[in-house]
Motif scaffolding. Structure first.
Motif, PDB file in Angstrom:
ATOM      1  N   MET A   1     -10.860  12.537  15.401  1.00 19.52           N
ATOM      2  CA  MET A   1      -9.843  11.539  15.052  1.00 19.52           C
ATOM      3  C   MET A   1      -9.398  11.762  13.602  1.00 19.52           C
ATOM      4  SD  MET A   1     -10.187   7.398  15.260  1.00 19.52           S
ATOM      5  CE  MET A   1     -10.513   7.541  17.025  1.00 19.52           C
ATOM      6  N   ASN A   2      -8.101  11.909  13.418  1.00 22.04           N
ATOM      7  CA  ASN A   2      -7.581  12.240  12.099  1.00 22.04           C
ATOM      8  C   ASN A   2      -7.587  11.040  11.154  1.00 22.04           C
ATOM      9  OD1 ASN A   2      -7.077  14.919  12.841  1.00 22.04           O
ATOM     10  ND2 ASN A   2      -5.083  14.372  13.721  1.00 22.04           N
ATOM     11  N   ASN A   3      -7.120   9.889  11.634  1.00 24.74           N
ATOM     12  CA  ASN A   3      -6.975   8.731  10.750  1.00 24.74           C
ATOM     13  C   ASN A   3      -8.196   7.817  10.848  1.00 24.74           C
ATOM     14  OD1 ASN A   3      -5.845   6.959   8.960  1.00 24.74           O
ATOM     15  ND2 ASN A   3      -4.591   5.910  10.484  1.00 24.74           N
ATOM     16  N   ASP A   4      -9.348   8.354  10.484  1.00 27.63           N
ATOM     17  CA  ASP A   4     -10.563   7.526  10.458  1.00 27.63           C
ATOM     18  C   ASP A   4     -10.778   7.012   9.038  1.00 27.63           C
ATOM     19  OD1 ASP A   4     -11.079  10.059   9.484  1.00 27.63           O
ATOM     20  OD2 ASP A   4     -13.179  10.033  10.110  1.00 27.63           O
ATOM     21  N   CYS A   5      -9.789   6.263   8.559  1.00 27.27           N
ATOM     22  CA  CYS A   5      -9.800   5.808   7.165  1.00 27.27           C
ATOM     23  C   CYS A   5     -10.986   4.901   6.861  1.00 27.27           C
ATOM     24  CB  CYS A   5      -8.482   5.098   6.838  1.00 27.27           C
ATOM     25  SG  CYS A   5      -8.058   3.761   7.976  1.00 27.27           S
ATOM     26  N   TRP A   6     -11.545   4.238   7.884  1.00 25.54           N
ATOM     27  CA  TRP A   6     -12.677   3.345   7.642  1.00 25.54           C
ATOM     28  C   TRP A   6     -13.917   4.113   7.166  1.00 25.54           C
ATOM     29  CZ3 TRP A   6     -10.085   4.162  12.167  1.00 25.54           C
ATOM     30  CH2 TRP A   6     -10.712   4.949  13.128  1.00 25.54           C
ATOM     31  N   ASN A   7     -13.989   5.410   7.501  1.00 26.78           N
ATOM     32  CA  ASN A   7     -15.105   6.246   7.062  1.00 26.78           C
ATOM     33  C   ASN A   7     -14.881   6.824   5.667  1.00 26.78           C
ATOM     34  OD1 ASN A   7     -16.732   6.012   9.379  1.00 26.78           O
ATOM     35  ND2 ASN A   7     -15.474   7.508  10.455  1.00 26.78           N
ATOM     36  N   LYS A   8     -13.650   6.704   5.163  1.00 22.14           N
ATOM     37  CA  LYS A   8     -13.310   7.313   3.878  1.00 22.14           C
ATOM     38  C   LYS A   8     -13.081   6.262   2.790  1.00 22.14           C
ATOM     39  CE  LYS A   8     -11.110  11.060   6.468  1.00 22.14           C
ATOM     40  NZ  LYS A   8      -9.824  11.690   6.836  1.00 22.14           N
ATOM     41  N   ILE A   9     -12.175   5.332   3.069  1.00 22.16           N
ATOM     42  CA  ILE A   9     -11.839   4.328   2.046  1.00 22.16           C
ATOM     43  C   ILE A   9     -12.173   2.907   2.510  1.00 22.16           C
ATOM     44  CG2 ILE A   9     -10.036   5.750   1.026  1.00 22.16           C
ATOM     45  CD1 ILE A   9      -7.971   4.108   2.556  1.00 22.16           C
ATOM     46  N   GLY A  10     -12.754   2.791   3.717  1.00 16.69           N
ATOM     47  CA  GLY A  10     -13.078   1.480   4.263  1.00 16.69           C
ATOM     48  C   GLY A  10     -14.525   1.097   4.030  1.00 16.69           C
ATOM     49  N   VAL A  11     -15.066   0.235   4.910  1.00 18.30           N
ATOM     50  CA  VAL A  11     -16.418  -0.281   4.732  1.00 18.30           C
ATOM     51  C   VAL A  11     -17.490   0.792   4.861  1.00 18.30           C
ATOM     52  CG1 VAL A  11     -15.817  -2.613   5.467  1.00 18.30           C
ATOM     53  CG2 VAL A  11     -16.493  -0.924   7.179  1.00 18.30           C
ATOM     54  N   GLU A  12     -17.177   1.887   5.570  1.00 19.72           N
ATOM     55  CA  GLU A  12     -18.130   2.990   5.697  1.00 19.72           C
ATOM     56  C   GLU A  12     -17.893   4.067   4.639  1.00 19.72           C
ATOM     57  OE1 GLU A  12     -20.648   2.899   7.660  1.00 19.72           O
ATOM     58  OE2 GLU A  12     -20.041   1.054   8.657  1.00 19.72           O
ATOM     59  N   GLY A  13     -16.862   3.867   3.807  1.00 22.79           N
ATOM     60  CA  GLY A  13     -16.544   4.830   2.757  1.00 22.79           C
ATOM     61  C   GLY A  13     -16.748   4.237   1.375  1.00 22.79           C
ATOM     62  N   ASP A  14     -15.788   4.509   0.489  1.00 21.36           N
ATOM     63  CA  ASP A  14     -15.936   4.037  -0.889  1.00 21.36           C
ATOM     64  C   ASP A  14     -15.333   2.648  -1.125  1.00 21.36           C
ATOM     65  OD1 ASP A  14     -13.220   4.473  -0.804  1.00 21.36           O
ATOM     66  OD2 ASP A  14     -13.244   6.200  -2.164  1.00 21.36           O
ATOM     67  N   ARG A  15     -14.807   2.020  -0.054  1.00 16.53           N
ATOM     68  CA  ARG A  15     -14.243   0.659  -0.102  1.00 16.53           C
ATOM     69  C   ARG A  15     -13.073   0.528  -1.078  1.00 16.53           C
ATOM     70  NH1 ARG A  15     -17.591  -3.399   2.125  1.00 16.53           N
ATOM     71  NH2 ARG A  15     -19.523  -2.559   2.986  1.00 16.53           N
ATOM     72  N   SER A  16     -12.314   1.590  -1.229  1.00 19.26           N
ATOM     73  CA  SER A  16     -11.177   1.554  -2.137  1.00 19.26           C
ATOM     74  C   SER A  16      -9.886   1.094  -1.469  1.00 19.26           C
ATOM     75  CB  SER A  16     -10.963   2.953  -2.751  1.00 19.26           C
ATOM     76  OG  SER A  16     -10.669   3.903  -1.745  1.00 19.26           O
ATOM     77  N   CYS A  17      -9.918   0.863  -0.155  1.00 16.49           N
ATOM     78  CA  CYS A  17      -8.718   0.454   0.578  1.00 16.49           C
ATOM     79  C   CYS A  17      -8.247  -0.924   0.108  1.00 16.49           C
ATOM     80  CB  CYS A  17      -9.001   0.426   2.074  1.00 16.49           C
ATOM     81  SG  CYS A  17      -7.591  -0.123   3.072  1.00 16.49           S
ATOM     82  N   GLU A  18      -6.973  -1.038  -0.223  1.00 14.85           N
ATOM     83  CA  GLU A  18      -6.403  -2.295  -0.704  1.00 14.85           C
ATOM     84  C   GLU A  18      -6.401  -3.365   0.386  1.00 14.85           C
ATOM     85  OE1 GLU A  18      -5.372  -3.281  -3.686  1.00 14.85           O
ATOM     86  OE2 GLU A  18      -6.072  -1.406  -4.574  1.00 14.85           O
ATOM     87  N   GLN A  19      -6.366  -2.943   1.665  1.00 12.04           N
ATOM     88  CA  GLN A  19      -6.305  -3.904   2.762  1.00 12.04           C
ATOM     89  C   GLN A  19      -7.592  -4.705   2.918  1.00 12.04           C
ATOM     90  OE1 GLN A  19      -3.575  -4.630   4.486  1.00 12.04           O
ATOM     91  NE2 GLN A  19      -2.479  -3.149   3.217  1.00 12.04           N
ATOM     92  N   LEU A  20      -8.701  -4.202   2.379  1.00  9.93           N
ATOM     93  CA  LEU A  20      -9.981  -4.908   2.503  1.00  9.93           C
ATOM     94  C   LEU A  20      -9.953  -6.273   1.831  1.00  9.93           C
ATOM     95  CD1 LEU A  20     -12.648  -2.071   2.039  1.00  9.93           C
ATOM     96  CD2 LEU A  20     -12.099  -3.344   4.116  1.00  9.93           C
ATOM     97  N   LYS A  21      -9.105  -6.431   0.821  1.00 10.54           N
ATOM     98  CA  LYS A  21      -8.992  -7.717   0.152  1.00 10.54           C
ATOM     99  C   LYS A  21      -8.474  -8.794   1.105  1.00 10.54           C
ATOM    100  CE  LYS A  21      -7.995  -5.559  -4.331  1.00 10.54           C
ATOM    101  NZ  LYS A  21      -7.011  -5.430  -5.424  1.00 10.54           N
ATOM    102  N   THR A  22      -7.695  -8.362   2.094  1.00  5.52           N
ATOM    103  CA  THR A  22      -7.100  -9.298   3.050  1.00  5.52           C
ATOM    104  C   THR A  22      -7.892  -9.395   4.337  1.00  5.52           C
ATOM    105  OG1 THR A  22      -4.896  -8.809   2.172  1.00  5.52           O
ATOM    106  CG2 THR A  22      -5.012  -9.860   4.345  1.00  5.52           C
ATOM    107  N   VAL A  23      -8.267  -8.245   4.918  1.00  2.00           N
ATOM    108  CA  VAL A  23      -8.911  -8.232   6.236  1.00  2.00           C
ATOM    109  C   VAL A  23     -10.426  -8.373   6.173  1.00  2.00           C
ATOM    110  CG1 VAL A  23      -7.033  -6.849   7.166  1.00  2.00           C
ATOM    111  CG2 VAL A  23      -9.080  -5.700   6.304  1.00  2.00           C
ATOM    112  N   ILE A  24     -11.024  -8.206   4.969  1.00  2.00           N
ATOM    113  CA  ILE A  24     -12.465  -8.352   4.738  1.00  2.00           C
ATOM    114  C   ILE A  24     -13.258  -7.196   5.330  1.00  2.00           C
ATOM    115  CG2 ILE A  24     -14.461  -9.865   4.907  1.00  2.00           C
ATOM    116  CD1 ILE A  24     -12.109 -10.987   3.296  1.00  2.00           C
TER     117      ILE A  24
END
Length: 231
Positions: A1-24
């Motif tokens: 899967m190409n867009n597995d952003c949760w493993n990179k910038i999400g909760v399984e990654g470095d948590r740098s995703c801006e959307q985490l502030k909204t979606v938790i």
């Protein structure tokens, strides 16, 4: 899967995703949901289908009793519920009725149709659903003003849950969603005072969860009342 952003910038990654502030959590993000749907909707490989066909063909029928060391032991009957908090009370509904948990959105009132019970319409992923005041229905009026207000500021820390069957879906505003719990039916205790004193008893009993007493709601009665009073 190409867009597995949760493993990179999400909760399984470095948590740098801006959307985490909204979606938790990533599981509340549309990107994560779309990826999950694509996995479920993809065609299964032929070898996978053949392998499981052989496994299931050799699997004996499931019985309500389990053979343990030569003795027949009845399997405990259990139920899975979603636990949430509203107006200072711990409540639960069957997990099979849960459709979605989402961040609060604007409630659109209808002329001559709004009441203390029926709050208005909400747009959940493009579907227009009816939002009702569960605190009013259960006579949890001491906290209703803070729980059911549709202002952006008052809803910021709360959640909306979508529950229902194929025929009807309802949206409730709750203070907190606590998670999924599985319990033996035999552990269901007597009806709590806070619900039994209401006009109608909307609970099947009480369950124990992490030291709390949780009111297990009677969903059939709940939906039947909503259908009679709103539809």
């Amino acid at each position: 899967m190409n867009n597995d952003c949760w493993n990179k910038i999400g909760v399984e990654g470095d948590r740098s995703c801006e959307q985490l502030k909204t979606v938790i959590h990533c599981r509340n993000c549309p990107v994560y949901s779309a990826a999950g749907r694509s996995l479920l909707e993809r065609e299964a490989p032929p070898e996978y289908v053949n392998e499981w066909t052989e496994i299931l063909a050799k699997t004996p029928p499931v019985s309500s009793k389990t053979q343990v060391s030569g003795a027949i032991v009845p399997s405990p009957e259990t139920a899975s519920v979603m636990i949430f908090m509203l107006g200072g009370e711990w409540l639960a509904v069957p997990v099979g009725l849960l459709q979605e948990v989402t961040d609060p959105c604007i409630i659109h009132t209808l002329p001559h149709r709004n009441s203390e019970l029926f709050m208005g319409l909400v747009n959940i992923r493009g579907e227009i659903l009816m939002c009702v005041s569960l605190s009013h229905l259960l006579d949890l009026e001491d906290n209703a003003n803070s729980s059911d207000s549709d202002s952006v500021s008052s809803l910021a820390a709360k959640r909306m849950i979508v529950v229902g069957s194929q025929e009807n879906h309802w949206v409730f505003i709750v203070d907190e969603v606590c998670g999924i719990h599985r319990f033996p039916i035999r552990e269901l205790q007597n009806t709590p005072v806070v619900i039994s004193k209401a006009t109608e008893a909307y609970t099947k009993g009480v369950i124990r969860w992490q030291g709390h007493k949780v009111n297990y709601l009677d969903s059939d009665l709940l939906f039947s009342t909503l259908n009679k009073r709103i539809l």
